[in-house]
Scaffold this motif. Structure first.
Motif, PDB file in Angstrom:
ATOM      1  N   SER A   8       0.772  -0.928  -0.114  1.00  0.00           N
ATOM      2  CA  SER A   8       0.299   0.094  -0.010  1.00  0.00           C
ATOM      3  C   SER A   8       0.429   0.767   0.166  1.00  0.00           C
ATOM      4  O   SER A   8       1.938   1.129   0.343  1.00  0.00           O
TER       5      SER A   8
ATOM      6  N   GLN B 254      -7.932   0.629   5.050  1.00  0.00           N
ATOM      7  CA  GLN B 254      -7.537   1.442   6.412  1.00  0.00           C
ATOM      8  C   GLN B 254      -7.901   0.185   7.582  1.00  0.00           C
ATOM      9  O   GLN B 254      -7.280  -1.063   7.029  1.00  0.00           O
ATOM     10  N   VAL B 255      -7.306   0.895   8.247  1.00  0.00           N
ATOM     11  CA  VAL B 255      -7.082   0.365   9.647  1.00  0.00           C
ATOM     12  C   VAL B 255      -8.515  -0.066  10.075  1.00  0.00           C
ATOM     13  O   VAL B 255      -9.168   1.261  10.037  1.00  0.00           O
TER      14      VAL B 255
ATOM     15  N   SER C  52      -9.835   7.062   9.280  1.00  0.00           N
ATOM     16  CA  SER C  52      -9.449   5.623   9.319  1.00  0.00           C
ATOM     17  C   SER C  52     -11.101   4.849   9.918  1.00  0.00           C
ATOM     18  O   SER C  52     -11.907   5.979  10.156  1.00  0.00           O
TER      19      SER C  52
ATOM     20  N   TYR D 161      -6.464  -7.681   6.211  1.00  0.00           N
ATOM     21  CA  TYR D 161      -5.736  -6.890   5.875  1.00  0.00           C
ATOM     22  C   TYR D 161      -5.982  -5.234   5.890  1.00  0.00           C
ATOM     23  O   TYR D 161      -6.955  -4.645   4.983  1.00  0.00           O
ATOM     24  N   GLY D 162      -5.293  -3.972   6.008  1.00  0.00           N
ATOM     25  CA  GLY D 162      -5.805  -3.059   5.694  1.00  0.00           C
ATOM     26  C   GLY D 162      -4.245  -2.176   5.006  1.00  0.00           C
ATOM     27  O   GLY D 162      -2.760  -2.799   5.596  1.00  0.00           O
ATOM     28  N   GLY D 163      -3.902  -0.597   5.223  1.00  0.00           N
ATOM     29  CA  GLY D 163      -3.086   0.102   4.612  1.00  0.00           C
ATOM     30  C   GLY D 163      -3.151   1.757   5.165  1.00  0.00           C
ATOM     31  O   GLY D 163      -3.773   1.734   6.303  1.00  0.00           O
ATOM     32  N   ASP D 164      -2.975   1.894   4.223  1.00  0.00           N
ATOM     33  CA  ASP D 164      -3.473   3.762   4.428  1.00  0.00           C
ATOM     34  C   ASP D 164      -2.492   4.350   5.726  1.00  0.00           C
ATOM     35  O   ASP D 164      -1.733   5.574   5.418  1.00  0.00           O
ATOM     36  N   SER D 165      -1.995   3.858   7.123  1.00  0.00           N
ATOM     37  CA  SER D 165      -1.503   4.874   7.920  1.00  0.00           C
ATOM     38  C   SER D 165      -0.490   5.122   7.297  1.00  0.00           C
ATOM     39  O   SER D 165       0.828   5.772   8.412  1.00  0.00           O
TER      40      SER D 165
ATOM     41  N   TRP E  83       0.827  -2.779  12.000  1.00  0.00           N
ATOM     42  CA  TRP E  83      -0.228  -2.558  13.339  1.00  0.00           C
ATOM     43  C   TRP E  83      -0.218  -4.713  12.374  1.00  0.00           C
ATOM     44  O   TRP E  83      -0.799  -4.320  11.641  1.00  0.00           O
TER      45      TRP E  83
ATOM     46  N   GLU F  30      -6.014  -8.658  12.771  1.00  0.00           N
ATOM     47  CA  GLU F  30      -5.595  -7.849  11.750  1.00  0.00           C
ATOM     48  C   GLU F  30      -4.039  -7.621  11.331  1.00  0.00           C
ATOM     49  O   GLU F  30      -3.818  -7.449  12.189  1.00  0.00           O
TER      50      GLU F  30
ATOM     51  N   ASP G  94      -1.935  -4.722   9.663  1.00  0.00           N
ATOM     52  CA  ASP G  94      -1.872  -3.991   8.708  1.00  0.00           C
ATOM     53  C   ASP G  94      -0.522  -3.336   7.981  1.00  0.00           C
ATOM     54  O   ASP G  94       0.141  -3.134   8.481  1.00  0.00           O
TER      55      ASP G  94
END
Length: 690
Positions: A118, A376-377, A449, A473-477, A481, A496, A498
């Motif tokens: 990401s 997102q987270v 988020s 799975y997340g990204g953005d930040s 995490w 989760e 991230d």
């Protein structure tokens, strides 16, 4: 290539794999002298494994109306089969790409290997994470089955904003201005696609992607964006349509272009992918279909906290509880919570939530993994608590106290070594006091988020309840995490992961005066279900999924220099195992060298194996090759000590994978120069802390 009518400068890609179908992608660049609006491109696809080369071919148009991009949805293929492909136009030939199709949802499938990315801002660094994922997976004898990109694949800013010129690691962004119209978005995608490290990853495995905000504009939602100004940039709907069209033209997504009924609705669908009976992957859309405005509240809440502290800056944080400061902070906190809990705030919408719940329950069974890819987270990360830290090897409490004193000494931990010493200014002190207050009184500062959409977040977690263990799975930040997700009853719903960004800076750029370990500890102190965090490094996540275990490794890379076709500088930060019961446990990083694997296998006995795909007998057969590789590396090191080369000479001899150089094809920069086009610089400058 002499006599060619054009070139395939942007490589090849495959995407959205099904058991019997795949989307193939390329872009044909006509010579500048060409006046043709369309060129016939031939595609070739063949089975890589087996005694015979079974080949399929077809033709597609590289048309000006689609920016000369080519997408072919090839169906009728054999499940579980590994294929190769390429494109031709006249004498011009594209690089070769490869992919393996998954098995149908009802058939047993033992393992999956994939990487997650990401946030790739070109100006902030080289795309080393992309090439490193290919190298790492091959080292582990687990080639990628696919790769996920969870958004911010491109950034819309011009070359003077994020990064600013003084922060830029890789110059030469194209186009130089901020993206607003279709042609500008196309040019930015083309600029990214000239990168050889992205091309190498794209040719190695299918891509599955979803956008976040920067593919259109920062902090966007259904009807607008923080970084959109209608008075100077026109209607947001027109900008959104332009960005989405360029996205689908330049990525290997399965979508139908209907210019007669031009709208974004048909291009913004959530999707499902099955990988045998092992896993189902759901890709969610959280930005442009249903999201309500986040109202850019972060800075306004920080201003409210600062207003409470105004006139009391001289007070030590130890004097805040029990008095006027605490009373006013509680009032700010209550207003923020009321906004976060507002049931009218949406990210997914009712239709998508119902679809997620149906997928989680339909034909599910214990042991079949439910994988969720979204930008997102999801973890409800509250503001970090810098005042209740565990005791560490250094006196973290003293570091925090110093930052509340004007004139005290502090260090910049993003610099090399121990960091440069400087004195705490009033501006730095006051900003850090706002951070302390937000953590002390649990005032949320992130509204973009899932923490800004609490009711919808609970709806998402409720929809995931079913027979299958869920991994999100997340990204953005831009930070890494790892943690647990619980429902309203406190029971585990999912685990989760991230990922850190490919290049975009993390929290180390916001609070460079804190050691990264202290920053991570403060987040864990405020969030009991947060198991691990890294807030200062760039990279990707690498996953090995089996019937009984989900193993994920966080891989870090140095983005200040290009990779030159090696994995040098990539390192495994941490590894985690998740069982079917959603028990999360740290684990050691997988072995990355044959000698270490051999040693571990010998210790375990001849009946054991370090990796499921590498039996002991096969491992022994590699010993002579490993010794030869060691001697070759030693010889290269000795020769390297006798000569040095400039950054430009290293760039000119760069290799980026045998698959992309097969057949004597030129590097993208060589062909671009031959046609008078501009290829992006390799980014030779080094910048510590990025």
């Amino acid at each position: 290539m002499a006599g060619a009518v054009g070139h395939f400068l942007h490589g090849v890609a495959s995407g959205d794999p099904l058991a019997d179908a795949i989307v193939l992608w390329t872009r044909f660049t006509p010579r500048p002298s060409s006046e043709k609006a369309s060129h016939n491109v031939r595609w070739l696809l063949w089975v890589l494994e087996g005694p015979e080369r079974r080949e399929r071919t077809g033709e597609a148009a590289a048309a000006e109306e689609f920016d000369f991009t080519v997408k072919v949805d090839v169906s009728g293929l054999q499940p579980g089969t590994r294929y190769a492909y390429r494109f031709e136009c006249g004498q011009a030939k594209s690089p070769q790409g490869e992919f393996r199709l998954p098995l149908p949802a009802t058939e047993p499938m033992a393992t999956l290997s994939y990487a997650v990315f990401s946030c790739a801002n070109r100006g902030f660094g080289n795309f080393r994470a992309y090439a490193a994922a290919v190298e790492r997976s091959r080292e582990l004898s687990a080639p990628l089955d696919f790769w996920l990109h969870l958004g911010d694949y491109i950034y819309e800013y011009g070359d003077t904003r994020y990064p600013e010129p003084s922060e830029t690691v890789v110059p030469g962004l194209q186009p130089r201005e901020e993206l607003v119209n279709l042609q500008q978005y196309r040019q930015r995608h083309a600029h990214y696609r000239l990168d050889p490290e992205l091309q190498r990853l794209s040719a190695s495995a299918p891509m599955i992607s979803i956008w976040d905000d920067h593919e259109v504009a920062n902090d966007d939602f259904k009807d607008g964006a923080e970084n959109h100004h209608s008075e100077t940039q026109g209607a947001f709907e027109a900008r959104k349509l332009a960005a989405l069209r360029a996205y689908h033209e330049w990525l290997p997504t399965r979508v139908d272009f209907d210019l007669a009924n031009f709208s974004a609705a048909s291009w913004m669908r959530w999707r499902r992918f099955d990988f045998g009976s092992l896993a189902t992957l759901l890709m969610l859309e959280t930005r442009l279909l249903a999201r309500t405005s986040q109202a850019a509240r972060t800075e306004s809440v920080r201003a409210e906290i600062a207003a409470v502290l105004n006139g009391a800056w001289a007070l030590s944080p130890s004097a805040w509880p029990g008095g006027r400061i605490e009373k006013k902070m509680r009032k700010v906190q209550s207003a923020v919570e009321a906004e976060r809990l507002d049931p009218r705030k949406r990210m997914l919408g009712d239709t998508q939530l119902a679809w997620i719940a149906a997928q989680a329950k339909a034909e599910g069974r214990p042991g079949k993994w439910l994988l969720i890819g979204q930008p997102q987270v999801v973890q409800e990360l509250m503001s970090p608590n810098f005042q209740d830290l565990p005791s560490g090897g250094t006196d973290w409490a003293e570091i925090v106290r110093n930052l509340t004193k004007r004139g005290a000494l502090y260090r910049n931990y993003t610099e090399s070594g121990e960091g440069e010493a400087d004195f705490v200014s009033s501006e730095l002190r006051n900003a850090f006091l706002v951070d302390l207050a937000a953590g002390r009184f649990r005032i949320q500062l992130n509204f973009d988020s899932w923490t800004g959409y609490v009711a919808e977040r609970q709806g998402l977690l409720q929809s995931l309840r079913g027979p299958s263990p869920a991994i999100i799975y997340g990204g953005d930040s831009h930070n890494a995490w790892t943690g647990l997700l619980r429902g309203g009853d406190g029971k585990r719903v999912a685990v989760e992961f991230d990922g850190m960004s490919v290049t975009s800076p993390g929290l180390e750029s916001q609070r460079p005066f804190l050691p990264p370990q202290l920053e991570a500890a403060a987040w864990k102190a405020a969030n009991p279900d947060l198991a691990w965090a890294d807030t200062s490094r760039r990279g990707f996540m690498l996953v090995q999924l089996g019937l009984d275990n989900h193993r994920l490794e966080y891989m870090a890379v140095d983005v200040s220099t290009p990779s030159r076709g090696t994995r040098e500088g990539a390192s495994c930060l941490a590894g985690f195992d998740v069982g079917r019961d959603l028990q999360l446990s740290p684990t050691s990083c997988r072995t990355a060298s044959w000698s270490a694997a051999l040693h571990a296998s010998l210790a375990a006995g001849a009946s054991g194996s370090v990796e499921p795909s590498m039996p002991f007998s096969r491992l022994l057969s590699w010993v002579p090759l490993a010794l030869l590789a060691l001697l070759t590396a030693l010889l290269g090191f000795l020769l390297g000590r006798r000569s040095s080369s400039s950054c430009s000479s290293r760039s000119s001899s760069r290799l980026f994978g045998s698959g992309l150089r097969a057949g004597g094809y030129k590097r993208p920069s060589e062909e671009a120069e031959a046609d008078g086009l501009q290829a992006p610089p390799m980014g030779c400058s080094r910048r510590d802390g990025i």
